[in-house]
Design a protein around this motif. Structure first.
Motif, PDB file in Angstrom:
ATOM      1  N   ASN A 182     -26.452  10.256 -24.459  1.00  0.00           N
ATOM      2  CA  ASN A 182     -25.208  10.096 -25.227  1.00  0.00           C
ATOM      3  C   ASN A 182     -25.352  10.449 -26.709  1.00  0.00           C
ATOM      4  OD1 ASN A 182     -24.123   8.925 -22.846  1.00  0.00           O
ATOM      5  ND2 ASN A 182     -25.071   6.961 -23.412  1.00  0.00           N
ATOM      6  N   ALA A 183     -26.246  11.403 -26.998  1.00  0.00           N
ATOM      7  CA  ALA A 183     -26.391  11.809 -28.396  1.00  0.00           C
ATOM      8  C   ALA A 183     -25.372  12.885 -28.728  1.00  0.00           C
ATOM      9  CB  ALA A 183     -27.804  12.342 -28.623  1.00  0.00           C
ATOM     10  N   SER A 184     -25.210  13.178 -30.015  1.00  0.00           N
ATOM     11  CA  SER A 184     -24.427  14.333 -30.447  1.00  0.00           C
ATOM     12  C   SER A 184     -25.397  15.439 -30.822  1.00  0.00           C
ATOM     13  CB  SER A 184     -23.553  13.966 -31.654  1.00  0.00           C
ATOM     14  OG  SER A 184     -22.584  13.005 -31.286  1.00  0.00           O
ATOM     15  N   ILE A 185     -24.958  16.666 -30.666  1.00  0.00           N
ATOM     16  CA  ILE A 185     -25.781  17.812 -31.113  1.00  0.00           C
ATOM     17  C   ILE A 185     -24.870  18.773 -31.870  1.00  0.00           C
ATOM     18  CG2 ILE A 185     -27.372  17.619 -29.162  1.00  0.00           C
ATOM     19  CD1 ILE A 185     -26.008  20.064 -27.899  1.00  0.00           C
ATOM     20  N   VAL A 186     -25.473  19.755 -32.537  1.00  0.00           N
ATOM     21  CA  VAL A 186     -24.701  20.797 -33.214  1.00  0.00           C
ATOM     22  C   VAL A 186     -24.797  22.048 -32.366  1.00  0.00           C
ATOM     23  CG1 VAL A 186     -24.386  22.161 -35.318  1.00  0.00           C
ATOM     24  CG2 VAL A 186     -25.278  19.825 -35.470  1.00  0.00           C
ATOM     25  N   ALA A 187     -23.663  22.592 -31.991  1.00  0.00           N
ATOM     26  CA  ALA A 187     -23.646  23.852 -31.220  1.00  0.00           C
ATOM     27  C   ALA A 187     -22.586  24.764 -31.833  1.00  0.00           C
ATOM     28  CB  ALA A 187     -23.331  23.573 -29.752  1.00  0.00           C
ATOM     29  N   GLY A 188     -23.027  25.938 -32.222  1.00  0.00           N
ATOM     30  CA  GLY A 188     -22.092  26.877 -32.851  1.00  0.00           C
ATOM     31  C   GLY A 188     -21.474  26.314 -34.118  1.00  0.00           C
ATOM     32  N   GLY A 189     -22.254  25.470 -34.810  1.00  0.00           N
ATOM     33  CA  GLY A 189     -21.766  24.903 -36.059  1.00  0.00           C
ATOM     34  C   GLY A 189     -20.832  23.724 -35.879  1.00  0.00           C
ATOM     35  N   ARG A 190     -20.596  23.323 -34.622  1.00  0.00           N
ATOM     36  CA  ARG A 190     -19.668  22.222 -34.363  1.00  0.00           C
ATOM     37  C   ARG A 190     -20.387  21.058 -33.701  1.00  0.00           C
ATOM     38  NH1 ARG A 190     -14.423  23.561 -35.001  1.00  0.00           N
ATOM     39  NH2 ARG A 190     -13.662  21.885 -33.652  1.00  0.00           N
ATOM     40  N   LEU A 191     -19.850  19.865 -33.873  1.00  0.00           N
ATOM     41  CA  LEU A 191     -20.428  18.656 -33.295  1.00  0.00           C
ATOM     42  C   LEU A 191     -20.027  18.552 -31.835  1.00  0.00           C
ATOM     43  CD1 LEU A 191     -22.033  16.152 -34.389  1.00  0.00           C
ATOM     44  CD2 LEU A 191     -19.825  14.957 -34.420  1.00  0.00           C
ATOM     45  N   ALA A 236     -28.855  14.559 -32.623  1.00  0.00           N
ATOM     46  CA  ALA A 236     -30.157  15.151 -32.283  1.00  0.00           C
ATOM     47  C   ALA A 236     -30.228  16.541 -32.916  1.00  0.00           C
ATOM     48  CB  ALA A 236     -30.317  15.259 -30.774  1.00  0.00           C
ATOM     49  N   ILE A 237     -31.295  16.778 -33.677  1.00  0.00           N
ATOM     50  CA  ILE A 237     -31.500  18.113 -34.262  1.00  0.00           C
ATOM     51  C   ILE A 237     -32.857  18.631 -33.819  1.00  0.00           C
ATOM     52  CG2 ILE A 237     -30.052  17.731 -36.297  1.00  0.00           C
ATOM     53  CD1 ILE A 237     -32.745  17.433 -37.907  1.00  0.00           C
ATOM     54  N   SER A 238     -32.919  19.929 -33.624  1.00  0.00           N
ATOM     55  CA  SER A 238     -34.208  20.547 -33.363  1.00  0.00           C
ATOM     56  C   SER A 238     -35.037  20.455 -34.651  1.00  0.00           C
ATOM     57  CB  SER A 238     -33.990  22.017 -32.977  1.00  0.00           C
ATOM     58  OG  SER A 238     -35.194  22.623 -32.640  1.00  0.00           O
ATOM     59  N   GLY A 239     -36.345  20.336 -34.540  1.00  0.00           N
ATOM     60  CA  GLY A 239     -37.201  20.054 -35.696  1.00  0.00           C
ATOM     61  C   GLY A 239     -37.030  21.033 -36.843  1.00  0.00           C
ATOM     62  N   LEU A 240     -37.154  20.519 -38.079  1.00  0.00           N
ATOM     63  CA  LEU A 240     -37.153  21.368 -39.272  1.00  0.00           C
ATOM     64  C   LEU A 240     -38.577  21.861 -39.500  1.00  0.00           C
ATOM     65  CD1 LEU A 240     -34.940  19.198 -41.660  1.00  0.00           C
ATOM     66  CD2 LEU A 240     -34.211  20.866 -39.944  1.00  0.00           C
ATOM     67  N   VAL A 241     -38.706  23.044 -40.121  1.00  0.00           N
ATOM     68  CA  VAL A 241     -40.032  23.627 -40.354  1.00  0.00           C
ATOM     69  C   VAL A 241     -40.253  23.820 -41.856  1.00  0.00           C
ATOM     70  CG1 VAL A 241     -41.549  25.616 -39.911  1.00  0.00           C
ATOM     71  CG2 VAL A 241     -40.000  24.791 -38.113  1.00  0.00           C
ATOM     72  N   ASN A 242     -41.311  23.187 -42.370  1.00  0.00           N
ATOM     73  CA  ASN A 242     -41.689  23.334 -43.778  1.00  0.00           C
ATOM     74  C   ASN A 242     -42.569  24.572 -43.885  1.00  0.00           C
ATOM     75  OD1 ASN A 242     -42.497  23.118 -46.419  1.00  0.00           O
ATOM     76  ND2 ASN A 242     -43.105  20.972 -46.276  1.00  0.00           N
ATOM     77  N   ALA A 243     -42.027  25.668 -44.370  1.00  0.00           N
ATOM     78  CA  ALA A 243     -42.694  26.978 -44.307  1.00  0.00           C
ATOM     79  C   ALA A 243     -43.773  27.161 -45.351  1.00  0.00           C
ATOM     80  CB  ALA A 243     -41.661  28.089 -44.442  1.00  0.00           C
ATOM     81  N   HIS A 244     -43.915  26.232 -46.304  1.00  0.00           N
ATOM     82  CA  HIS A 244     -44.984  26.363 -47.306  1.00  0.00           C
ATOM     83  C   HIS A 244     -45.272  25.050 -47.994  1.00  0.00           C
ATOM     84  CE1 HIS A 244     -47.617  27.995 -50.325  1.00  0.00           C
ATOM     85  NE2 HIS A 244     -46.879  27.470 -51.272  1.00  0.00           N
ATOM     86  N   THR A 245     -46.470  24.544 -47.777  1.00  0.00           N
ATOM     87  CA  THR A 245     -46.881  23.347 -48.498  1.00  0.00           C
ATOM     88  C   THR A 245     -48.397  23.313 -48.628  1.00  0.00           C
ATOM     89  OG1 THR A 245     -46.571  20.929 -48.618  1.00  0.00           O
ATOM     90  CG2 THR A 245     -47.060  21.866 -46.447  1.00  0.00           C
TER      91      THR A 245
END
Ligand SMILES: C[C@H]1O[C@@H](n2cnc3c(O)ncnc32)[C@H](O)[C@@H]1O
Ligand SMILES: [Zn+2]
Length: 416
Positions: free
Chosen positions: A5-14, A51-60
């Motif tokens: 029962n989570a929400s997700i973002v698809a095509g920019g919409r909830l 629910a969001i797919s993981g964010l990626v820290n591209a430089h640290t």
């Protein structure tokens, strides 16, 4: 495992009332009524959560959490030469262990499931990262002044190239600290083992101008003349670029790790992101180290990236929320060859964000990405990597010990 029962973002919409089934390290299904096929019987209630797919820290430089607040309010080269490098000369593997664990805590809490790092004692960093459960692309930094580090680059790749969470890479620091021989050796290694190359590029005006004065070409043109540039490269910063540099970066498929807050804090400049985007360059987002930010939070990076570019060009329409969101997600998935996304078959690297927060209100079907980029201030309460729950309900096991030990390591480092 089933997130229900989570929400997700698809095509920019909830999209509400979605189940996410996870079987081992991968997502087995996403949609209304999807059942758990794993049989492990674990259920996470997703009602009221995004629910969001993981964010990626591209430089640290993750272990630089120990340097947070150590040398603020300076520009890059004096900051490095007078403050950072002298203290880094005293670093031990134990410092890296607890600095990396501290950084993992902060990234887990901000929805980052994978990070790209270039630093010292990277075997220790890899072990600490695996204990914390995050995914990482790791490279030992290469400097001419440290031939020992160059010698360990290939053994490091061999040690980690088949790991399930750690992806080894090669990390020549920059064109002003690595000779042509070192750069060519890094390139040969990366091509031999099919790994990525992580480098700082064209970060400051003085770096670019003095390089051009001595070499008669820009750092980008120089690297291109060595055959160095391709989609195997992640180039951090890319601030001071000529139009020709922009074309080369885009044409070679170089992955840009844009570090907006670090560029602002060190007063390095504002990258020509609009020109890079229009030329077709792939743009990802990085925090840089916690000593030149001083956070490890991609929500802050996204907002700063968008508003800085809009203001620099007097164009409020530049870099809309959806485009910036893709820099922290899809662009990085492509850059780092990550099979990620909220879909069946993808690796189960994702987070749940509590939507019952003031900064997500009022919520409509078409404003969730705007809230994520322009107003989100936290609320990540569950983070999962490879199907392993790293944080649940805001609790990360062992957090208190990590905070204590990182503080002890910092105190010990400063006393050395
Ligand atoms: C890995 C080495 O790189 C140093 N470093 C940290 N931040 C930056 C930056 O923004 N530009 C160049 N080099 C940087 C770090 O202290 C290590 O010595
Ligand atoms: Zn850096």
């Amino acid at each position: 495992m089933l997130i229900r029962n989570a929400s997700i973002v698809a095509g920019g919409r909830l999209l509400r009332d979605q189940n996410i089934a996870i079987d081992g390290p991968r997502i087995s299904g996403v949609g209304p009524g999807i059942a758990d096929e794993s049989g492990d019987g674990e259920v996470i209630e997703g009602r009221g959560k995004l629910a969001i797919s993981g964010l990626v820290n591209a430089h640290t430089h993750l272990a630089m959490t120990l340097f947070r607040g150590y040398a603020d309010d300076m520009e890059l080269m004096p900051w490095l030469s007078e403050k950072i490098w002298p203290l880094e000369a005293k670093l031990t593997a134990e410092d890296i262990r607890w600095g990396v664990k501290l950084g993992c805590l902060e990234m887990i809490r901000s929805g980052i499931t994978c990070y790209n790092d270039m630093y010292y004692f990277m075997d220790e960093a890899a072990r600490a990262t695996k204990e914390m459960g995050l995914r990482a692309v790791l490279s030992g930094v290469l400097f001419d002044m440290r031939p020992d580090l160059i010698e360990d680059a290939e053994p490091f790749i061999r040690r980690w190239k088949n790991d399930d969470l750690i992806v080894p890479a090669v990390g020549p620091h920059a064109v002003y600290t690595c000779s042509e021989e070192t750069l060519s050796r890094a390139l040969d290694l990366a091509e031999k083992h099919d790994v990525m190359i992580h480098i700082h590029l064209s970060e400051t005006r003085s770096e670019v101008e003095s390089f051009a004065k001595n070499r008669g070409k820009s750092p980008v043109e120089y690297l291109d003349s060595l055959g160095f540039l391709s989609d195997r490269v992640v180039a951090a910063h890319c601030v001071w670029l000529s139009p020709q540099d922009v074309s080369i970066i885009a044409d070679r498929g170089v992955n840009v790790a844009h570090c907006s807050i670090s560029n602002h804090k060190l007063a390095s400049g504002i990258a020509p992101l609009d020109r890079l985007a229009r030329a077709g360059a792939r743009i990802c987002l990085g925090t840089d180290g916690a000593s030149s930010n001083n956070s490890l939070n991609l929500f802050q990076e996204m907002k700063t990236t968008a508003i800085a570019q809009k203001c620099a060009h007097s164009r409020p329409d530049l870099f809309a929320a959806g485009e910036v969101w893709r820099m922290a997600t899809e662009n990085a998935y492509t850059a780092f060859r990550l099979d990620m996304g909220l879909r069946a078959g993808a690796i189960a690297d994702l987070s749940l964000i509590d939507l019952k927060k003031p900064w997500f209100c009022p919520l409509a079907d078409d404003n969730i990405v705007s809230h994520l980029v322009y107003s989100a201030q936290g609320g990540v309460e569950t983070t999962i990597v490879g199907g392993r729950v790293l944080m649940r309900g805001g609790v990360i096991p062992g957090e208190e010990e990590i905070l204590e030990r990182a503080q002890e390591q910092f105190n010990d480092l400063l006393a050395r």
